[in-house]
Structure formats: structure tokens, C-alpha cells
Enzyme design. Structure first.
Site, mmCIF file in Angstrom:
data_model
loop_
_atom_site.group_PDB
_atom_site.id
_atom_site.type_symbol
_atom_site.label_atom_id
_atom_site.label_comp_id
_atom_site.label_asym_id
_atom_site.label_seq_id
_atom_site.Cartn_x
_atom_site.Cartn_y
_atom_site.Cartn_z
ATOM 1 N N LYS A 123 -3.691 -1.650 15.698
ATOM 2 C CA LYS A 123 -3.258 -0.897 16.882
ATOM 3 C C LYS A 123 -4.415 -0.724 17.837
ATOM 4 C CE LYS A 123 0.378 1.785 14.772
ATOM 5 N NZ LYS A 123 0.184 2.261 13.398
ATOM 6 N N GLU A 126 0.822 -1.225 0.000
ATOM 7 C CA GLU A 126 0.000 0.000 0.000
ATOM 8 C C GLU A 126 0.852 1.271 0.000
ATOM 9 O OE1 GLU A 126 -1.553 1.864 3.468
ATOM 10 O OE2 GLU A 126 -1.443 -0.004 4.615
HETATM 11 N N1 PSU Z 1 -3.292 1.619 10.768
HETATM 12 C C1 PSU Z 1 -1.965 1.618 10.971
HETATM 13 N N2 PSU Z 1 -1.166 2.180 10.045
HETATM 14 C C2 PSU Z 1 -1.671 2.713 8.890
HETATM 15 C C3 PSU Z 1 -3.066 2.694 8.682
HETATM 16 C C4 PSU Z 1 -3.826 2.133 9.631
HETATM 17 O O1 PSU Z 1 -1.515 1.130 11.989
HETATM 18 O O2 PSU Z 1 -0.903 3.226 8.077
HETATM 19 C C5 PSU Z 1 -3.623 3.244 7.392
HETATM 20 C C6 PSU Z 1 -3.867 2.119 6.389
HETATM 21 O O3 PSU Z 1 -3.662 2.606 5.088
HETATM 22 C C7 PSU Z 1 -5.340 1.820 6.609
HETATM 23 C C8 PSU Z 1 -5.890 3.202 6.875
HETATM 24 O O4 PSU Z 1 -5.970 1.194 5.517
HETATM 25 O O5 PSU Z 1 -4.894 3.840 7.656
HETATM 26 C C9 PSU Z 1 -7.224 3.169 7.585
HETATM 27 O O6 PSU Z 1 -7.749 4.453 7.660
HETATM 28 P P1 PSU Z 1 -9.242 4.674 8.176
HETATM 29 O O7 PSU Z 1 -9.226 4.246 9.622
HETATM 30 O O8 PSU Z 1 -9.513 6.118 7.993
HETATM 31 O O9 PSU Z 1 -10.113 3.778 7.367
#
Ligand code: PSU
Ligand code: MN
Length: 304
Positions: free
Chosen positions: A160, A25
Site C-alpha cells: 500500500k 498469515e
Molecule cells: N500491509 C497490509 N496489510 C496487512 C499488513 C501489512 O496491507 O495486513 C500486515 C502484514 O501482516 C505485515 C505487517 O507483515 O502488517 C507489517 O507490519 P509492520 O509494518 O509493523 O512490520
């Protein structure tokens, strides 16, 4: 091939000849780490995948094109532009494409583009999930819906504890997404190997991961599979230190009224500030560890 998709010639050749390919990603590059460590890490992850017998395909949106396979120059561009690259989830694709913009792909959009290109295995750090307080905010990451519908195996280090891990597992259960622990019975919590929550199944080899995913594909069951791979012991962090930082970050986000797509990047940045270089070093190591497992699993899958 659809006109919005642009697959690099190396990745295209690999897919055509049945070689193992691993998707990566780009939100982790543009939003997840500071420059230049983000670019260095992205290139190291690609090299790790090659060293383990597979072809890397870093996924991003560049100039409105859905890219499967970025060049080192494109990775440098995404890393240097950083936060100015729009964090792109499923709902962002139509307008970004129409406007010819750049987008950093989250787990959701990386899965979408990987599936379009014919890539089945994807390595990342952590996934999005159900946020704490979601019973009132309704903040649930689109990553979970994507896992429910798009046939890609996502190899991560768990999630996390900025999230409500219990609710995240409930949601995945409802949506029929298998949650696998790689050589563990417990869901890892990204920086730590344990979370107190169990996974659905423990699997101990890339070969069995490949067999399970192939069965899912063969049966035509929709959706992906989530493989959670604990951070190596020597790089894992003290749970008390990390949890204290997470609680502080969540308090601040609530006070500032942070919401929507800003929530995850805000919390991640805050936790990183509070824990300094330790969390960045741990983050880099767990991504490399996931890249190794993903390359071996993609190899096993291509041998079936
Ligand atoms: N959690 C992490 N590191 C990240 C992300 C999430 O520990 O880099 C990033 C990933 O790209 C994930 C996105 O798909 O954040 C999720 O964002 P949201 O919660 O806004 O859907
Ligand atoms: Mn959200």
C-alpha cells in the site's frame, strides 16, 4: 522436528508426500479485517487454495505453539479475539513462546514458521516495507529483512502507498530479493494495479515462477522471492480516492505520535474507515486472487 512447532496432520502428510502446500498469515485475520468478515475470508481463502489443487496451512501462534495448519475453530478463535491477539513479528517470538501466549503472525513470522515446516509458497494481501519518512523515523518493516534471509516465495498484491514504495524497492534490491510482477511490468499498489514503479521482472505463468524460485533454492541463495499480483481490474479502486485517504491517515498518525508496531495497523484501520466498505471488498478479492496464483504456483513447484 523442533518442540515449538506443531504441524497439523493434513499439512504434515502433504509435505511428506510432496503435495503442494500454501502458507497463510494470521495478522490479516486478527488485525486486518473486522469480525466476522475476517473469519469468513480466511475460510474462503483456504477453500480457494483447495479448489486450485493445494493444501492450505494457516499459520499462527496459539498457546505458545508455532502452528502450521489451523483448524476452522482456531481460525474462528483468532478472528473473534481480534486485536487482543498480539501482532507477532520476529522479535516477539521468544517471549510469546516462553509465556504460552497467542500471536498473530505477520509476513515475517509466517515466513519463519513456513520455512521451519518445509512450506515454500505463501499467499497474503500486502507486505510491510519502508515507511514514508523512514529517513528520520527508521521505520522499516522486518518483512523486508525476512525476505532477505528466509527461503519462501511471498505472493502479494504489492504494497500500500502508506509506504514509500520507491524506498521499499531500493531496500529489496540491496538485499537481493527478486521483485516479480505477475503479468505486469509495474509494481501494483494493493488497491490499485499500478504504482508508477517498475518491477525487476515480469513473469506470466505459475510454471515460470516455480522455475525461478527453484533456481534460487538450488543455488543456495539466501532469502525469498516477492511476487506482486495486481488486484483484478473489476475490483481495483480509484487511485485518487485511496491516495487521499492514505494522506489523511498519515497526517493523523503523525499528529497522534503513533509509532513502532502500531503504525501499520493504525494506518490500515484509518484508511479502511475513510473508504468504507469499498476497501474491505477490494481487500477480500485481492487475497482470493493471490490464493489462486499461490496454489497454482505451489502445484507447479511440486511438479518440478
Ligand atoms: N500491509 C497490509 N496489510 C496487512 C499488513 C501489512 O496491507 O495486513 C500486515 C502484514 O501482516 C505485515 C505487517 O507483515 O502488517 C507489517 O507490519 P509492520 O509494518 O509493523 O512490520
Ligand atoms: Mn514498523
Amino acid at each position: 522436528m523442533n518442540k515449538y512447532l506443531s504441524i497439523s496432520s493434513e499439512v504434515q502428510e502433504a509435505i511428506k508426500s510432496g503435495k503442494p502446500v500454501v502458507a497463510l498469515e494470521s495478522t490479516i485475520i486478527s488485525h486486518g479485517m473486522p469480525y466476522p468478515q475476517n473469519v469468513e475470508t480466511a475460510l474462503r481463502v483456504e477453500q480457494t487454495i483447495r479448489d486450485n489443487g493445494a493444501i492450505p496451512a494457516t499459520i499462527a501462534i496459539i498457546g505458545g505453539k508455532l502452528k502450521a495448519g489451523c483448524t476452522p475453530e482456531e481460525i474462528e478463535y483468532l478472528g473473534k479475539k481480534g486485536q487482543d491477539v498480539i501482532k507477532a513479528s520476529r522479535r516477539d517470538l521468544p517471549v510469546l513462546i516462553a509465556r504460552g501466549e497467542d500471536g498473530a503472525t505477520t509476513v515475517t513470522t509466517t515466513m519463519i514458521i513456513a520455512a521451519m515446516a518445509g512450506i515454500k509458497v505463501f499467499a497474503t494481501g500486502g507486505i510491510g516495507g519502508v515507511h514514508r519518512g523512514a529517513e528520520t523515523s527508521m521505520d522499516i518493516s522486518a518483512d523486508l529483512e525476512e525476505l532477505a534471509q528466509t527461503p519462501v516465495m511471498v505472493i502479494c498484491a504489492g504494497a500500500k502507498s502508506i509506504l514509500d514504495l520507491g524506498l521499499t524497492l531500493e531496500y529489496l534490491e540491496t538485499k537481493g530479493v527478486p521483485v516479480i510482477g505477475y503479468q505486469t511490468e509495474e509494481l501494483p499498489a494493493f488497491y490499485t494495479r499500478k504504482s508508477g514503479f517498475g518491477v525487476d521482472y515480469r513473469i506470466d505463468s505459475p510454471e515460470e515462477l516455480a522455475l525461478a524460485f527453484k533456481a534460487k533454492l538450488d543455488l543456495g541463495l539466501h532469502g525469498g522471492m516477492l511476487v506482486t499480483n495486481p488486484i483484478p481490474e473489476e475490483f481495483s479502486m480509484d487511485a485518487n480516492v485511496i491516495n487521499k485517504a492514505i494522506d489523511e491517515a498519515i497526517d493523523e498518525a503523525n499528529k497522534l505520535g503513533i509509532h513502532g508496531k502500531q503504525t501499520t495497523p493504525f494506518l490500515l484501520a484509518k484508511v479502511k474507515d475513510l473508504t468504507g466498505g469499498d476497501s474491505l471488498a477490494a481487500n477480500i478479492q485481492l487475497v482470493l486472487n493471490n490464493a489462486r496464483l499461490a496454489a497454482r504456483t505451489a502445484t507447479a513447484l511440486s511438479n518440478l
